[in-house]
Design a protein around this motif. Structure first.
Motif, PDB file in Angstrom:
ATOM      1  N   ALA A 193       0.777  -1.300  -0.014  1.00  0.00           N
ATOM      2  CA  ALA A 193       0.006  -0.062  -0.008  1.00  0.00           C
ATOM      3  C   ALA A 193       0.924   1.413  -0.044  1.00  0.00           C
ATOM      4  CB  ALA A 193      -1.004  -0.126   1.223  1.00  0.00           C
ATOM      5  N   ALA A 194       2.005   1.155   0.656  1.00  0.00           N
ATOM      6  CA  ALA A 194       2.866   2.255   0.808  1.00  0.00           C
ATOM      7  C   ALA A 194       3.361   2.681  -0.471  1.00  0.00           C
ATOM      8  CB  ALA A 194       4.034   1.970   1.982  1.00  0.00           C
ATOM      9  N   ALA A 195       4.004   1.675  -1.277  1.00  0.00           N
ATOM     10  CA  ALA A 195       4.376   1.966  -2.579  1.00  0.00           C
ATOM     11  C   ALA A 195       3.381   2.369  -3.451  1.00  0.00           C
ATOM     12  CB  ALA A 195       4.825   0.415  -2.989  1.00  0.00           C
ATOM     13  N   LEU A 196       2.265   1.894  -3.369  1.00  0.00           N
ATOM     14  CA  LEU A 196       1.199   2.209  -4.246  1.00  0.00           C
ATOM     15  C   LEU A 196       0.759   3.559  -4.356  1.00  0.00           C
ATOM     16  CD1 LEU A 196      -1.195   1.848  -6.179  1.00  0.00           C
ATOM     17  CD2 LEU A 196      -2.806   1.152  -4.220  1.00  0.00           C
ATOM     18  N   ARG A 197       0.923   4.339  -2.864  1.00  0.00           N
ATOM     19  CA  ARG A 197       0.675   5.602  -2.544  1.00  0.00           C
ATOM     20  C   ARG A 197       2.141   6.447  -2.759  1.00  0.00           C
ATOM     21  NH1 ARG A 197      -1.573   3.260   2.170  1.00  0.00           N
ATOM     22  NH2 ARG A 197      -3.845   4.018   2.322  1.00  0.00           N
ATOM     23  N   ALA A 198       3.154   5.787  -3.046  1.00  0.00           N
ATOM     24  CA  ALA A 198       4.363   6.463  -3.261  1.00  0.00           C
ATOM     25  C   ALA A 198       4.345   6.623  -4.815  1.00  0.00           C
ATOM     26  CB  ALA A 198       5.524   5.884  -3.010  1.00  0.00           C
ATOM     27  N   GLY A 199       3.687   6.130  -5.760  1.00  0.00           N
ATOM     28  CA  GLY A 199       3.411   6.231  -7.199  1.00  0.00           C
ATOM     29  C   GLY A 199       4.233   5.091  -7.873  1.00  0.00           C
ATOM     30  N   ALA A 200       4.005   3.808  -7.193  1.00  0.00           N
ATOM     31  CA  ALA A 200       4.576   2.633  -8.256  1.00  0.00           C
ATOM     32  C   ALA A 200       3.400   2.344  -9.305  1.00  0.00           C
ATOM     33  CB  ALA A 200       4.612   1.413  -7.250  1.00  0.00           C
ATOM     34  N   SER A 201       4.154   2.146 -10.617  1.00  0.00           N
ATOM     35  CA  SER A 201       3.132   1.754 -11.771  1.00  0.00           C
ATOM     36  C   SER A 201       2.772   0.329 -11.765  1.00  0.00           C
ATOM     37  CB  SER A 201       4.040   1.979 -12.763  1.00  0.00           C
ATOM     38  OG  SER A 201       4.257   3.568 -12.881  1.00  0.00           O
ATOM     39  N   GLY A 202       3.258  -0.606 -10.815  1.00  0.00           N
ATOM     40  CA  GLY A 202       2.828  -1.990 -10.519  1.00  0.00           C
ATOM     41  C   GLY A 202       3.672  -2.759  -9.660  1.00  0.00           C
ATOM     42  N   PHE A 203       3.222  -3.964  -9.599  1.00  0.00           N
ATOM     43  CA  PHE A 203       3.705  -4.769  -8.747  1.00  0.00           C
ATOM     44  C   PHE A 203       3.705  -6.361  -9.339  1.00  0.00           C
ATOM     45  CE2 PHE A 203       1.534  -1.839  -6.432  1.00  0.00           C
ATOM     46  CZ  PHE A 203       2.235  -1.395  -5.381  1.00  0.00           C
ATOM     47  N   LEU A 204       5.049  -6.919  -9.280  1.00  0.00           N
ATOM     48  CA  LEU A 204       5.225  -8.112  -9.738  1.00  0.00           C
ATOM     49  C   LEU A 204       6.035  -8.853  -8.753  1.00  0.00           C
ATOM     50  CD1 LEU A 204       6.677  -7.005 -13.104  1.00  0.00           C
ATOM     51  CD2 LEU A 204       4.584  -8.164 -12.950  1.00  0.00           C
ATOM     52  N   LEU A 205       5.521 -10.561  -8.889  1.00  0.00           N
ATOM     53  CA  LEU A 205       6.283 -11.314  -7.879  1.00  0.00           C
ATOM     54  C   LEU A 205       7.403 -11.675  -8.604  1.00  0.00           C
ATOM     55  CD1 LEU A 205       3.273 -13.495  -7.075  1.00  0.00           C
ATOM     56  CD2 LEU A 205       4.268 -12.015  -5.238  1.00  0.00           C
ATOM     57  N   LYS A 206       8.440 -12.097  -7.633  1.00  0.00           N
ATOM     58  CA  LYS A 206       9.801 -12.270  -8.240  1.00  0.00           C
ATOM     59  C   LYS A 206       9.795 -13.668  -8.821  1.00  0.00           C
ATOM     60  CE  LYS A 206      12.785  -9.650  -5.195  1.00  0.00           C
ATOM     61  NZ  LYS A 206      14.153  -9.812  -4.221  1.00  0.00           N
ATOM     62  N   ASP A 207       8.900 -14.365  -8.698  1.00  0.00           N
ATOM     63  CA  ASP A 207       8.982 -15.747  -9.817  1.00  0.00           C
ATOM     64  C   ASP A 207       7.820 -15.598 -10.806  1.00  0.00           C
ATOM     65  OD1 ASP A 207       6.666 -15.585  -8.171  1.00  0.00           O
ATOM     66  OD2 ASP A 207       6.560 -17.711  -7.388  1.00  0.00           O
ATOM     67  N   THR A 208       7.592 -14.493 -11.218  1.00  0.00           N
ATOM     68  CA  THR A 208       6.534 -14.065 -12.299  1.00  0.00           C
ATOM     69  C   THR A 208       7.116 -15.029 -13.538  1.00  0.00           C
ATOM     70  OG1 THR A 208       5.993 -12.028 -11.675  1.00  0.00           O
ATOM     71  CG2 THR A 208       5.662 -12.514 -13.938  1.00  0.00           C
ATOM     72  N   ASP A 209       6.027 -15.572 -14.278  1.00  0.00           N
ATOM     73  CA  ASP A 209       6.453 -16.261 -15.514  1.00  0.00           C
ATOM     74  C   ASP A 209       7.549 -15.620 -16.356  1.00  0.00           C
ATOM     75  OD1 ASP A 209       5.777 -18.973 -17.448  1.00  0.00           O
ATOM     76  OD2 ASP A 209       5.092 -16.762 -18.410  1.00  0.00           O
ATOM     77  N   PRO A 210       8.209 -16.039 -17.013  1.00  0.00           N
ATOM     78  CA  PRO A 210       9.098 -15.101 -18.041  1.00  0.00           C
ATOM     79  C   PRO A 210       8.318 -14.658 -19.059  1.00  0.00           C
ATOM     80  CG  PRO A 210      10.149 -17.132 -17.382  1.00  0.00           C
ATOM     81  CD  PRO A 210       9.044 -17.289 -16.941  1.00  0.00           C
ATOM     82  N   GLU A 211       7.485 -15.184 -19.780  1.00  0.00           N
ATOM     83  CA  GLU A 211       6.548 -14.591 -20.692  1.00  0.00           C
ATOM     84  C   GLU A 211       5.814 -13.566 -20.190  1.00  0.00           C
ATOM     85  OE1 GLU A 211       3.064 -16.276 -23.721  1.00  0.00           O
ATOM     86  OE2 GLU A 211       4.987 -17.604 -23.371  1.00  0.00           O
ATOM     87  N   GLN A 212       5.136 -13.726 -19.155  1.00  0.00           N
ATOM     88  CA  GLN A 212       4.264 -12.378 -18.498  1.00  0.00           C
ATOM     89  C   GLN A 212       5.194 -11.281 -18.012  1.00  0.00           C
ATOM     90  OE1 GLN A 212       1.687 -13.913 -15.337  1.00  0.00           O
ATOM     91  NE2 GLN A 212       1.793 -11.713 -14.216  1.00  0.00           N
ATOM     92  N   LEU A 213       6.405 -11.705 -17.616  1.00  0.00           N
ATOM     93  CA  LEU A 213       7.482 -10.621 -17.208  1.00  0.00           C
ATOM     94  C   LEU A 213       7.612  -9.537 -18.478  1.00  0.00           C
ATOM     95  CD1 LEU A 213       9.251  -9.266 -15.286  1.00  0.00           C
ATOM     96  CD2 LEU A 213      10.997 -10.651 -15.962  1.00  0.00           C
ATOM     97  N   VAL A 214       7.815 -10.289 -19.627  1.00  0.00           N
ATOM     98  CA  VAL A 214       8.208  -9.562 -20.905  1.00  0.00           C
ATOM     99  C   VAL A 214       6.925  -8.800 -21.065  1.00  0.00           C
ATOM    100  CG1 VAL A 214       8.592  -9.867 -23.318  1.00  0.00           C
ATOM    101  CG2 VAL A 214       9.874 -11.127 -21.675  1.00  0.00           C
TER     102      VAL A 214
END
Length: 228
Positions: free
Chosen positions: A90-111
């Motif tokens: 929530a703090a990152a969202l308020r600070a202006g983050a454009s997105g959130f990704l898990l570190k184990d995101t599927d490679p194709e989804q990351l691209v």
């Protein structure tokens, strides 16, 4: 070419992300570093997108995010997170983050996510969407989002719904049959009426107010909107 910088305290993570993104012909990882060097590195290489670890031992990701948002031409910043970092979202969202990704995101989804960010939209990994929304609005009643939406015109509510579905301005213009400049004006009005929020925050409001249709779990971009 989409220019990307990776900021993470673990060299193995940085190397892995560099390798994955290097498979895309339209993406170039121009730099990777730890948190302490992040601001100077980003200032020097001017990436379009920064993938930023939300928790680092030297300088925490929220501090780096706030510093990056103060740059004259800030990049889109997606926070790299794990399932046990909910308190930071929530703090990152308020600070202006454009997105959130898990570190184990599927490679194709990351691209796909990097392309989405570079196009001016935002991404929320399905694994963290509810935590982000719940954390951001935890102190507010369900009716608060609905009340804010009621202040919008029907056309503005339609624009907000498209933001919540993860569409960038050109896509919204195509869906609504409007000129991109008109959509830009509508988006600006929506963000202002919702209290000067950014597009990711507006998308959270859209989701909480019930404007966002249910998506399949495999969808790459849950409720979100582009960075300003």
């Amino acid at each position: 070419m989409i220019r990307v910088a990776v900021v993470d305290d673990e060299q193995l993570v940085r190397s892995g992300l560099r390798m994955i993104l290097g498979t895309a012909q339209d993406i170039e990882v121009v730099a990777d570093c730890g948190g302490g060097a992040a601001v100077d590195t980003v200032r020097g290489c001017a990436p379009d997108v920064v993938l930023l670890d939300i928790r680092m031992p030297d300088v925490d990701g929220l501090t780096v995010l706030r510093a990056l948002r103060r740059l004259p031409h800030p990049p889109a910043v997606a926070m790299l997170t794990t399932f046990d970092a909910d308190e930071y979202l929530a703090a990152a969202l308020r600070a202006g983050a454009s997105g959130f990704l898990l570190k184990d995101t599927d490679p194709e989804q990351l691209v796909r996510a990097v392309r989405t960010l570079a196009a001016g939209a935002s991404v929320l990994d399905p694994g963290v969407t509810r935590a982000v929304i719940g954390g951001y609005l935890a102190a507010e009643a369900e009716t608060t989002a609905a009340s804010a939406v009621q202040a919008l015109t029907p056309r503005e509510r339609e624009v907000l719904a498209h933001l919540g579905a993860g569409l960038a301005n050109p896509q919204i213009a195509e869906r609504m049959g409007l000129a991109p400049s008109t959509v830009k004006d509508h988006v600006r009005a929506v963000l202002g009426k919702l209290g000067g929020v950014n597009r990711v925050q507006a998308a959270v409001v859209a989701d909480r107010a019930g404007l966002v249709a249910t998506r399949r779990p495999s969808d790459a971009t849950p409720p979100n909107g582009g960075a300003r």
